[in-house]
Structures are given as C-alpha cells and as structure tokens.
Design a protein around this motif. Structure first.
Motif, short mmCIF file in Angstrom:
data_model
loop_
_atom_site.label_atom_id
_atom_site.label_comp_id
_atom_site.label_asym_id
_atom_site.label_seq_id
_atom_site.Cartn_x
_atom_site.Cartn_y
_atom_site.Cartn_z
N GLY A 200 0.82 -1.21 0.00
CA GLY A 200 0.00 0.00 0.00
C GLY A 200 0.84 1.26 0.00
O GLY A 200 0.42 2.29 0.53
N PHE A 201 2.06 1.17 -0.59
CA PHE A 201 3.03 2.27 -0.70
C PHE A 201 3.63 2.66 0.64
O PHE A 201 4.29 3.69 0.75
N ALA A 202 3.45 1.84 1.66
CA ALA A 202 4.04 2.13 2.97
C ALA A 202 5.54 1.85 2.98
O ALA A 202 6.27 2.40 3.81
N GLY A 292 -1.20 6.72 -5.10
CA GLY A 292 -1.35 5.68 -4.10
C GLY A 292 -0.83 6.07 -2.73
O GLY A 292 -1.41 5.69 -1.70
N LYS A 293 0.24 6.86 -2.69
CA LYS A 293 0.85 7.23 -1.41
C LYS A 293 -0.08 8.12 -0.58
O LYS A 293 -0.14 8.01 0.64
N TYR A 294 -0.81 8.99 -1.27
CA TYR A 294 -1.63 9.97 -0.55
C TYR A 294 -3.13 9.73 -0.73
O TYR A 294 -3.94 10.53 -0.28
N GLY A 295 -3.50 8.64 -1.42
CA GLY A 295 -4.90 8.27 -1.55
C GLY A 295 -5.75 9.27 -2.30
O GLY A 295 -6.94 9.43 -2.00
N GLN A 296 -5.14 9.99 -3.27
CA GLN A 296 -5.87 11.00 -4.02
C GLN A 296 -6.27 10.47 -5.40
O GLN A 296 -5.66 9.55 -5.92
N GLN A 297 -7.29 11.09 -5.96
CA GLN A 297 -7.69 10.76 -7.33
C GLN A 297 -6.67 11.34 -8.31
O GLN A 297 -5.99 12.33 -8.00
N PHE A 298 -6.57 10.74 -9.47
CA PHE A 298 -5.65 11.23 -10.49
C PHE A 298 -6.10 12.60 -10.98
O PHE A 298 -7.27 12.83 -11.25
N ASP A 299 -5.12 13.52 -11.07
CA ASP A 299 -5.38 14.88 -11.54
C ASP A 299 -4.54 15.11 -12.78
O ASP A 299 -3.31 15.20 -12.70
#
Length: 306
Positions: A200-202, A292-299
C-alpha cells in the motif's frame, strides 16, 4: 545495544556477538531461536541476510519477541566483504561480517511483510513451480500424467490466491486500489500488484526508490573516454510489475495526458518506440506513487505540470 550478526542456512544458523566477540550455532527452528534470545539479551540488535526463505521464521520471531531486527540484501554483504578484501568464507566468519556491517552502517529496522505481500510472494513461488513443470519434457507416461495433474492443481491454486489477494486488497487498501485505477492506462491487475509489492506504498517514501526497486530506473555506463555504453534500465527488481507497467504504456500513450505529451516529445526527437514506452512506464509508476501514497484521485493538470 549489542549487535548480533546472524548467518542463516536451512538447518542451522550461526550468530556472532560483537560486544563479547563470541559465536554460537543454533538449529533453525523455534527452539533454536529461543536459545538465541537468551544468549543475546533483550537489548540486542539482530542483523541477518535475506537468505531465501530460511530467514523469515527467525526474523518474524525476533520482531514478535521485541528485538530490533534488520534484514539485509545478501548482495550488500557480498560487496562489503569484497571491499574489505575478506578471504575466509565460513558460516561463523559470515556472521561476524554481518555484525560488523551492522555496527558500521546501522541498518534500519525490519518489519514483517503484510498479509497481502506474503500472499503475493507465495503466488510468485507457486508460479515458478508451474513454469518448471511446463518446461520439463517427460517421456514416461506415468510421470507425465502426475505432472499434468500437478499443473492443473497449481492453476486452480493460483486462481484461489488471485481471488484472495483481491479480497485482502479490497479489505485493507480499498481507497488506494480505487485511486490507482483512476490513472488512465492502469487497470485492476496492475493496481493490485502495485499495492502488493509496496504494501500500500508504505514501504517507500520516494518515487525514485520505488523505481529502483521495480528495476525501471535508467542505468548509465560511462567512464573516461574509452567506455561509453548504451543507456538502459537496470532490470534489478520486480520483473512482473515491470512487465505490466510496460504493457500499460501501450494504452497510456493514447489516453493519459502526461504520457501523450511525453510520447510526442520523444517521438519528435527520433527515440525508438521501445525506449519511449519504457519512459512512459516510468512516468506511470511515478503517477501511481503520487496517487497511491496519498490516496488522491488522479489529476491530469497536476500530472502535466509534474
């Protein structure tokens, strides 16, 4: 804190304590590790190599017992030995060398892989067994029948593991899994493997480290005026993920804005198609890290500006 270097093999392991300049040998089982714990002391820092599957029992035991434990790539110790011009090669000597490396470089503490990562590793091992069976040429009918049955069982097992991986990823990394699939060019299978490889990119705090781990970072081979080799990617890493990202680049060059721009720019410079696709695969990996690291949608706008 005393440093204990541990050289592990299938049946036993050798331990060397720098503080006391003593070495011991124990059986590589639960009883042996318990004996090591009593000999080492509660404050010891255990340093070992990732020796195939044999280190995992001891590393997990040490972590669960409360020891500080570090697990090193065997290549690091090999190069450390060469740097010191070491000539002797025994299990006890290797344990001492590992302890001395731990003293000199203070390796970071190790944590056990997640359930998702462990399942993926087992899947890789089983897939390797399947490949070995498929490549074997057997004339004896009975043996061939047994192998065909084994191949069929392995295929069913791999399907079950794949399904279980999807369940685990959905359970523990639902948001990350969904966010990765918003990147144009990355589908469910690649998103699943990205999460499995990185926990999970941890496991990574820098996209360059992730690119190095996957083996998709560039490697320059130049020295002086006589050596000027062709540039290439290093290919030291997770080949399965590297191949998937390369396949994703085929779609990304037509639907991912940043990848489209990269494709046009490199094509204008006359770069070969394969080189362009590798560059796009690297771009996709960096986008996956950011999402993935910050759980954001693609911009798309941020991707173009990066």
């Amino acid at each position: 804190m005393s440093i204990i270097g541990i050289d592990i093999s299938k049946k036993w392991f050798d331990a060397f304590c720098l503080e006391r300049r003593q070495s011991k040998r124990y059986s590589n089982d639960e009883q042996g590790w318990i004996q090591l714990g009593k000999w080492a002391g509660a404050s010891a820092h255990l340093v070992m190599e990732a020796s195939g599957p044999y280190y995992l029992r001891g590393a997990c035991w040490a972590y669960e017992t409360g020891f500080t434990v570090s697990v090193l790539n065997p290549l690091i110790i090999r190069r450390y030995s060469q740097m010191r011009l070491s000539r002797a090669k025994t299990d006890a000597k290797d344990a001492q060398l590992i302890a001395e490396y731990g003293r000199d470089h203070s390796p970071k503490p190790w944590t056990p892989p997640s359930k998702v990562n462990q399942a993926m590793r087992q899947q890789t091992i089983i897939r390797g067994q399947q490949e070995a069976f498929l490549q074997a040429r057997v004339e004896e009918a009975v043996v061939r029948q047994v192998m065909e049955e084994q191949i069929k069982a392995i295929e069913q097992g791999l399907q079950h593991i794949e399904q279980r991986l999807e369940v685990l990823v959905t359970l523990h990394y639902r948001q990350c899994y969904r966010s990765l699939q918003t990147i144009p060019g990355i589908g469910p299978k690649t998103a699943l493997l990205l999460i499995c490889v990185t926990d999970g990119f941890a496991k990574f705090d820098d996209p360059r480290k992730l690119a190095s781990y996957v083996g998709i970072c560039p490697r320059v081979y130049q020295s002086g005026s006589s050596i000027n080799g062709r540039g290439a990617i290093c290919k030291l890493g997770c080949s399965q993920l590297r191949k998937l990202l390369y396949m994703c680049s085929w779609a990304a060059k037509t639907c991912n804005p940043a990848c489209i721009e990269l494709y046009k720019r490199m094509k204008k410079k006359g770069k070969p198609e394969r080189v362009i696709k590798i560059a796009i695969a690297h771009k996709l990996l960096r986008q996956a890290f950011a999402v993935g690291k910050y759980g954001q949608q693609f911009d798309a706008e941020k991707a173009l500006a990066a």
